[in-house]
Design a protein around this motif. Sequence first.
Motif, mmCIF file in Angstrom:
data_model
loop_
_atom_site.group_PDB
_atom_site.id
_atom_site.type_symbol
_atom_site.label_atom_id
_atom_site.label_comp_id
_atom_site.label_asym_id
_atom_site.label_seq_id
_atom_site.Cartn_x
_atom_site.Cartn_y
_atom_site.Cartn_z
ATOM 1 N N ALA A 100 1.260 -1.220 -10.231
ATOM 2 C CA ALA A 100 0.375 -2.270 -9.287
ATOM 3 C C ALA A 100 1.331 -3.191 -8.678
ATOM 4 O O ALA A 100 1.873 -4.205 -9.362
ATOM 5 N N PHE A 101 1.620 -3.391 -7.349
ATOM 6 C CA PHE A 101 2.379 -4.336 -6.812
ATOM 7 C C PHE A 101 1.690 -5.429 -6.161
ATOM 8 O O PHE A 101 2.298 -6.384 -5.509
ATOM 9 N N LYS A 150 -2.799 -1.722 -14.730
ATOM 10 C CA LYS A 150 -4.180 -2.061 -15.054
ATOM 11 C C LYS A 150 -5.157 -1.757 -14.090
ATOM 12 O O LYS A 150 -6.223 -0.788 -14.218
ATOM 13 N N GLU A 151 -4.844 -2.189 -12.918
ATOM 14 C CA GLU A 151 -5.713 -1.997 -11.804
ATOM 15 C C GLU A 151 -5.710 -0.432 -11.553
ATOM 16 O O GLU A 151 -6.805 0.376 -11.068
ATOM 17 N N ARG A 169 9.857 -5.388 -10.949
ATOM 18 C CA ARG A 169 9.243 -4.507 -11.692
ATOM 19 C C ARG A 169 9.484 -3.178 -11.618
ATOM 20 O O ARG A 169 9.958 -2.732 -10.639
ATOM 21 N N TYR A 170 9.611 -2.438 -12.989
ATOM 22 C CA TYR A 170 10.259 -1.117 -12.960
ATOM 23 C C TYR A 170 8.965 -0.110 -12.544
ATOM 24 O O TYR A 170 7.857 -0.438 -13.013
ATOM 25 N N ALA A 210 0.741 -1.389 -0.055
ATOM 26 C CA ALA A 210 -0.091 0.051 0.059
ATOM 27 C C ALA A 210 0.768 1.203 0.039
ATOM 28 O O ALA A 210 0.533 2.283 -0.789
ATOM 29 N N LEU A 211 1.905 1.447 0.638
ATOM 30 C CA LEU A 211 2.905 2.212 0.741
ATOM 31 C C LEU A 211 3.368 2.798 -0.780
ATOM 32 O O LEU A 211 3.713 3.851 -1.059
ATOM 33 N N LEU A 212 3.928 1.688 -1.165
ATOM 34 C CA LEU A 212 4.558 1.841 -2.764
ATOM 35 C C LEU A 212 3.423 2.334 -3.777
ATOM 36 O O LEU A 212 3.600 3.207 -4.373
ATOM 37 N N GLU A 213 2.167 1.590 -3.608
ATOM 38 C CA GLU A 213 0.920 2.132 -4.488
ATOM 39 C C GLU A 213 0.824 3.560 -4.323
ATOM 40 O O GLU A 213 0.145 4.144 -5.123
ATOM 41 N N ALA A 214 0.754 4.002 -3.096
ATOM 42 C CA ALA A 214 0.398 5.208 -2.833
ATOM 43 C C ALA A 214 1.377 6.422 -3.415
ATOM 44 O O ALA A 214 1.008 7.626 -3.464
#
Length: 581
Positions: A272-273, A454-455, A282-283, A263-267
């Motif tokens: 999409a991790f 995609k998400e 993933r880059y 959640a930290l990284l996606e914020a």
Amino acid sequence: MDPGQQPRFGVPKDPRCGGRGRPHRGGAGAGERRGLRSWFFHYSVVLVWGPPGKRSGCGGLRGGSKNKRKAGEVGSPQALSSLGGSRCFCCVPWGGGVGSEHIDFPMIVAGESAAPKRLAVAPKEQPPPEPLRHPGPRSFQGTLESGGASLLTLRRGKPVSPVTLSGPKTEGGIPSGFPRRILPLMSWRPPLAVSDLSSCLKTPLFDLHQTLGGKLVPFAGYALPVSYPAGVLREHLHTRAQASLFDVSHMGQVVLGGAGRVALLEALTPGAFASLGIGRQRYTVFTNDHGGILDDLMVSNRGDDLFVVVNAACKAADFALLEEAAPRFGAHVTRLEDRALLALQGPEAVAVIASLDPGVLALPFMGGATLSLDGVACFVTRSGYTGEDGVEISVPAEHAAVLARRLLDDPRVAPAGLGARDSLRLEAGLCLYGADLDQTITPIEAGLAWVVGKERRAQGGFPGAAVILEQLAHGPARRRVGLAFDERTPVRPPAEVLDGDGRVVGHVTSGGFAPSLDAPVAIALVEAAFASLGQALTVPVRGKPRPARVVPMPFVPHHYARPAATTQPIHTQSTTGGNHS
């Protein structure tokens, strides 16, 4: 004076040019008089300053900047490359024009003698250039001299910050002793000269670089080798043919732990991790509220944590960004300041690692695992910043030098520096942060739309989502493109890109000579209307328009180890992101 006569102290003179390295005026008599008056000057140059060919007024050394020799002409890099490094003191042929015979004199120390070498000069009319093409996956051509590149002038401006990146606005400066002969192969123009390395940090391989004869320069606050005695050209081609070892320990390594690490990284990124499998990489990019790129990075899912590598000059800001946000998501950030990072790149790289741990053979492209290399536990990813197959190795700092020596003991492996790394990534069409990417360029404009998961396209929720999703839906106003040129002069950033009417439609972000292609290439950011393949454009170089055309990237085909199945785009670049600085 007889044209073939050698003057005292071995200093040659052309009676028709007065020894000044430019065409004569007023006939042979005038040239002779000027030549006689310039004897003392020539003696001083040879005995005190070195060969006059290094001065800007002489075209005898790699096609001097004022004479602007073209390929095949007297004094051109092509003509001089066959002379084994000898220098021409008078650049005008005895007969007066191209197509006549030229006498080239090697550098002669006082008291020595040497017979002049004669070089047959190609006719001025050259066949039309062939379209940009790669000579083959393992067949390369060209030499540094045949690049036809004039020496660059160090960038003028304010002193460079120790945390800037390579590129016109970034990465560390170049010391006054920087080997300028390698600059035609490098896409970034060095900023102001830096006098010494006393204020630079050292990587765990610093002593090894010195032992190997590396030419150390300040880079992102560290003392790193720009090249080794073999030179940038050989290092570049050796990487394409076998394997080269790069020290990238200046990069930032960090581990994200805790239940909220995803959640930290996606914020903070559009990636999409949640769907990133264990052992996969993933880059992605950090973005700001305007959709601009703060930095690019690589993320590996190790199961219990996420292993992240960021760019050296941005790592302080990146770490602060992560550490400030982590408590809100129940995550924690651990800096790995006790580890080095090595990159072994080239078609033989994986085979070399397999001799230490065969487990590397099971890794797909953009895969990672902990392997035992020479008895040391290392986290290894199958990725890199050269367009070749290879690995990047996170190793405890105290074992880095021993492991590096073990790898270099393999006859397939040679050391390589910053210069080769930059020319390799340019050929591969990979982004350089601070040049091709910055806080004003969005992932869509940079051709990195695939980093938006995609998400995330449906959910948003990342910085700059409104701008980025709008560009995904309707297209950006500008795009990153590759440029090829009919002439051999390399184009440097931030050269303007013009349309057929002379209107500025963009600018070059990276550019240099591509040894694998024996031709100059560049990356540019241009208006979307001019980004179509085959689009004719013009790039002024020193006031002269150079025809260019938009071509696909990469300029040299990638040779990654393609997995049988993958859940991520194959365009991904490197464990150190687009910059690898």
